[in-house]
Every structure is written in structure tokens, then in C-alpha cells.
Design an enzyme around this catalytic site. Structure first.
Site, PDB file in Angstrom:
ATOM      1  N   ARG A   1      19.026  52.337  15.173  1.00  0.00           N
ATOM      2  CA  ARG A   1      19.006  53.368  16.210  1.00  0.00           C
ATOM      3  C   ARG A   1      19.007  54.715  15.508  1.00  0.00           C
ATOM      4  O   ARG A   1      18.371  54.876  14.481  1.00  0.00           O
ATOM      5  CB  ARG A   1      20.212  53.207  17.145  1.00  0.00           C
ATOM      6  CG  ARG A   1      20.116  51.995  18.056  1.00  0.00           C
ATOM      7  CD  ARG A   1      21.390  51.738  18.821  1.00  0.00           C
ATOM      8  NE  ARG A   1      22.423  51.137  17.980  1.00  0.00           N
ATOM      9  CZ  ARG A   1      23.600  50.734  18.424  1.00  0.00           C
ATOM     10  NH1 ARG A   1      23.922  50.897  19.692  1.00  0.00           N
ATOM     11  NH2 ARG A   1      24.475  50.171  17.624  1.00  0.00           N
TER      12      ARG A   1
ATOM     13  N   ARG B   1      13.191  45.011  31.446  1.00  0.00           N
ATOM     14  CA  ARG B   1      13.038  44.420  30.118  1.00  0.00           C
ATOM     15  C   ARG B   1      13.705  43.051  29.980  1.00  0.00           C
ATOM     16  O   ARG B   1      13.597  42.386  28.956  1.00  0.00           O
ATOM     17  CB  ARG B   1      13.583  45.394  29.059  1.00  0.00           C
ATOM     18  CG  ARG B   1      12.886  46.756  29.099  1.00  0.00           C
ATOM     19  CD  ARG B   1      13.438  47.723  28.084  1.00  0.00           C
ATOM     20  NE  ARG B   1      13.151  47.284  26.727  1.00  0.00           N
ATOM     21  CZ  ARG B   1      13.539  47.956  25.641  1.00  0.00           C
ATOM     22  NH1 ARG B   1      14.250  49.078  25.769  1.00  0.00           N
ATOM     23  NH2 ARG B   1      13.241  47.515  24.441  1.00  0.00           N
TER      24      ARG B   1
ATOM     25  N   PRO C   1      23.106  51.010  29.189  1.00  0.00           N
ATOM     26  CA  PRO C   1      24.219  51.546  29.964  1.00  0.00           C
ATOM     27  C   PRO C   1      25.549  51.369  29.235  1.00  0.00           C
ATOM     28  O   PRO C   1      25.821  50.316  28.662  1.00  0.00           O
ATOM     29  CB  PRO C   1      24.172  50.708  31.248  1.00  0.00           C
ATOM     30  CG  PRO C   1      22.760  50.255  31.351  1.00  0.00           C
ATOM     31  CD  PRO C   1      22.316  50.031  29.944  1.00  0.00           C
ATOM     32  N   GLU C   2      26.350  52.418  29.262  1.00  0.00           N
ATOM     33  CA  GLU C   2      27.659  52.386  28.624  1.00  0.00           C
ATOM     34  C   GLU C   2      28.721  52.467  29.719  1.00  0.00           C
ATOM     35  O   GLU C   2      28.409  52.303  30.906  1.00  0.00           O
ATOM     36  CB  GLU C   2      27.757  53.511  27.597  1.00  0.00           C
ATOM     37  CG  GLU C   2      26.660  53.418  26.522  1.00  0.00           C
ATOM     38  CD  GLU C   2      26.685  54.539  25.504  1.00  0.00           C
ATOM     39  OE1 GLU C   2      27.770  55.082  25.235  1.00  0.00           O
ATOM     40  OE2 GLU C   2      25.612  54.882  24.969  1.00  0.00           O
TER      41      GLU C   2
END
Length: 334
Positions: A322, A164, A2-3
Site C-alpha cells: 500500500r 469486488r 472500510p475501517e
């Protein structure tokens, strides 16, 4: 992960429901979700139980709820699940997260302490969710459960769900921010202001960026320089500004840097308006609903698809474990 838009959607959804609520009870189901808390689970429970929550705040990807001293828990009011959702959907002002901690949007809160000393800090990690529920609802993979009593809305429940277990909750001391303009948790003090913050200093950001000896995407992801921007919105902003992710900051130039900052703000505001980006069930708002900005992505995750601007296929390259997504025609190193 989440940003800024995803975290702000959660903060805004929580604000009308938790502001002024007292913590009736706390249950810890997985102590790994307290990894950032300085102390055992018993300390977390003892320091949170009985406290009154003030308006949730946010800086970048971190969210926190300032805590007043222990208040008397009001007489219970019964609410249905549909009423819980209506509470979280109450109107909110963009940028309210940065408007100070003395706000009293609900009646009777003005008497709360003006300068709280501690806050409940939440970091969503890769898959963390803060779900607002009625007190009879439990969610799978709930790591921490906080039952609340609100003077107007009655009993509510916060379930911290994390598949997670990279996210966390912690109680932390509030300290002065780097610019001494407000109070932030000590674990967040090193984080820069985000570009939607009314106190964000454009000139300072541009000057610091020009002095950096790095590439532009690494700089945009540096939370000590500018916070709230992660891989998704970095790729989208760089695409919108026609800047290659590997462009050296030393040769970017002030005009292109200024344009990039403007595009970062536009992308973040658009994502915020659309509820954030959800690719699966790991990002949800406080009512368990997904955002739909994924449908508006131009670069991130679009490898092999035609660039919306020129038609050439979007490319994905490895970057910091990434990926970076860009158009090889529109975004060239200059």
C-alpha cells in the site's frame, strides 16, 4: 477498505431498523459472498430464515447481528422508501455497539433469549455495502438479499452489495471474548478491542506495544493488538502525533505511545462524526450516502500537497503493498 468509522456508521444505521426484525426470506445471488460461512448456501438460508435479529454489534472492522431462535413473523406493515430512511436515521448512542446484547430499544423485545448462540457476521471487505431498502428495491451487484419483517416498521430489505466480492456474510457461533467479558463470533475472537470500546485497556495496550519488535505503523495495523484502524486512520493518527510510520516500537517511548493512542481516538471520533471516509461510490452508509471525512484528511492521499502544519510537501512511500503518507519534516524517526 472500510475501517472502524465506516463500519460503525453502518451498524448504527441498521440498529433501529433490524433490532427485533424477523427474517422472512433469504436469496443468494453469488455464493462467493459466503466464503467465510461454514457450509453451503442452503445451510446459510435455512439457518437464517425465521430467526429474529437482535441489536447489531461491532468489533474493529467486523460487524455482527446476534440471532434469537425462530420467532413467529408479525403481520405485515407497509412502509415507503422515505420512511425506511427515517428509521435508519433514528438517534443512537456512541459506543452502543459495545454495550451488551441484552438491550431492548424497541418494545416487546425483552422476552428474547438473553444469550444468543449464533450471529450473522458481516465483513465489508474492500467494497461491501449493507443497504437498507424497501422490499420493492433491488440494487446492482446485490450478492445476498435478506427480506425482514419488523413488528413496528413493517417489511424491510437488506441488500448486501459488493462490487469486488472481497466481503462476506456468514452465520457463526458466539463464543466468549478473550477477556471473557462478552460474546463474539468465533471468527472474531482473535480480534482485539478497538480504542473506542469502553472496555479497551490502555495500560495493557501500551505494555504489549512496548514488547513488540516491529515498527509503529505495523503495530497499529495489527488487529490482534488494537482493532479497527486501517491504512487511512493510521496515517492520519501518526501525522497528528508527529510520529514517522517506520519508527521502531522499541524506541517509541511510553509518552509518545500514549499520545498516539489519544490521537487515534480523536481521529476515529472525528471520522465517525463525519460519516466516515468516501473516495468513491464503494463506501456508502445504509441509505446509500457517502461520508465526508475525506475532506478533512491531513496526510493520507495528500502526497505533493503542503503539510497543514509546516508547509512542506506530504510524501508517499510504499508500505506493505500500500502506501504511507507523512510529512518528512514533522514526522522523523527518532
Amino acid at each position: 477498505m472500510p475501517e472502524l468509522p465506516e463500519v460503525e456508521v453502518v451498524r448504527a444505521g441498521l440498529e433501529p431498523a433490524v433490532t427485533g426484525a424477523s427474517v422472512a426470506s433469504v436469496a443468494i445471488f453469488d455464493e462467493r459472498s459466503l466464503r467465510r460461512h461454514d457450509g453451503p448456501a442452503e445451510d446459510f438460508v435455512d439457518r437464517l430464515t425465521g430467526r429474529t435479529m437482535l441489536a447489531p454489534q461491532r468489533r474493529g472492522k467486523f460487524m455482527w447481528i446476534p440471532l434469537s431462535e425462530i420467532q413467529e413473523i408479525p403481520r405485515p406493515i407497509v412502509r415507503t422508501p422515505s420512511e425506511i430512511q427515517e428509521i435508519s436515521a433514528e438517534s443512537w448512542e456512541p459506543g452502543a455497539a459495545n454495550a451488551g446484547i441484552q438491550r431492548a430499544p424497541h418494545g416487546g423485545l425483552s422476552a428474547l433469549p438473553e444469550f444468543p448462540k449464533e450471529a450473522l457476521v458481516t465483513h465489508l471487505g474492500m467494497s461491501g455495502q449493507v443497504l437498507l431498502r424497501d422490499v420493492a428495491t433491488d440494487d446492482a451487484r446485490t450478492r445476498i438479499r435478506i427480506d425482514l419483517q419488523h413488528p413496528e416498521h413493517g417489511p424491510l430489505r437488506l441488500n448486501f452489495v459488493d462490487q469486488r466480492i472481497f466481503g462476506s456474510m456468514a452465520i457463526d457461533q458466539l463464543v466468549s471474548s478473550r477477556d471473557a467479558a462478552d460474546l463474539v463470533p468465533s471468527k472474531v475472537a482473535h480480534i482485539a478491542r478497538d480504542p473506542l470500546d469502553e472496555r479497551f485497556d490502555d495500560a495493557l495496550f501500551l505494555a504489549q506495544l512496548a514488547r513488540k519488535n516491529t515498527t509503529i505503523k505495523r503495530a497499529v495495523l495489527d488487529q490482534t493488538l488494537i482493532s479497527g484502524v486501517g491504512n487511512i486512520y493510521a496515517d492520519e493518527s501518526l501525522w497528528a502525533a508527529r510520529i514517522h510510520y517506520d519508527q521502531p516500537t522499541a524506541t517509541l517511548g511510553r509518552a509518545r505511545a500514549t499520545r498516539l493512542l489519544a490521537e487515534v481516538r480523536l481521529v476515529l471520533r472525528k471520522a465517525l462524526a463525519e460519516g466516515g471516509t468516501s473516495f468513491d461510490a464503494q463506501y456508502l452508509n445504509v441509505n446509500g450516502q457517502s461520508g465526508y471525512f475525506a475532506q478533512s484528511l491531513n496526510a493520507y492521499g495528500q502526497q505533493g500537497k503542503p503539510c497543514p502544519r509546516c508547509g512542506r510537501p506530504i510524501v508517499r512511500e510504499s508500505f506493505m503493498n500500500r502506501g504511507s503518507h507523512f510529512c518528512p519534516r514533522c514526522q522523523k524517526v527518532r
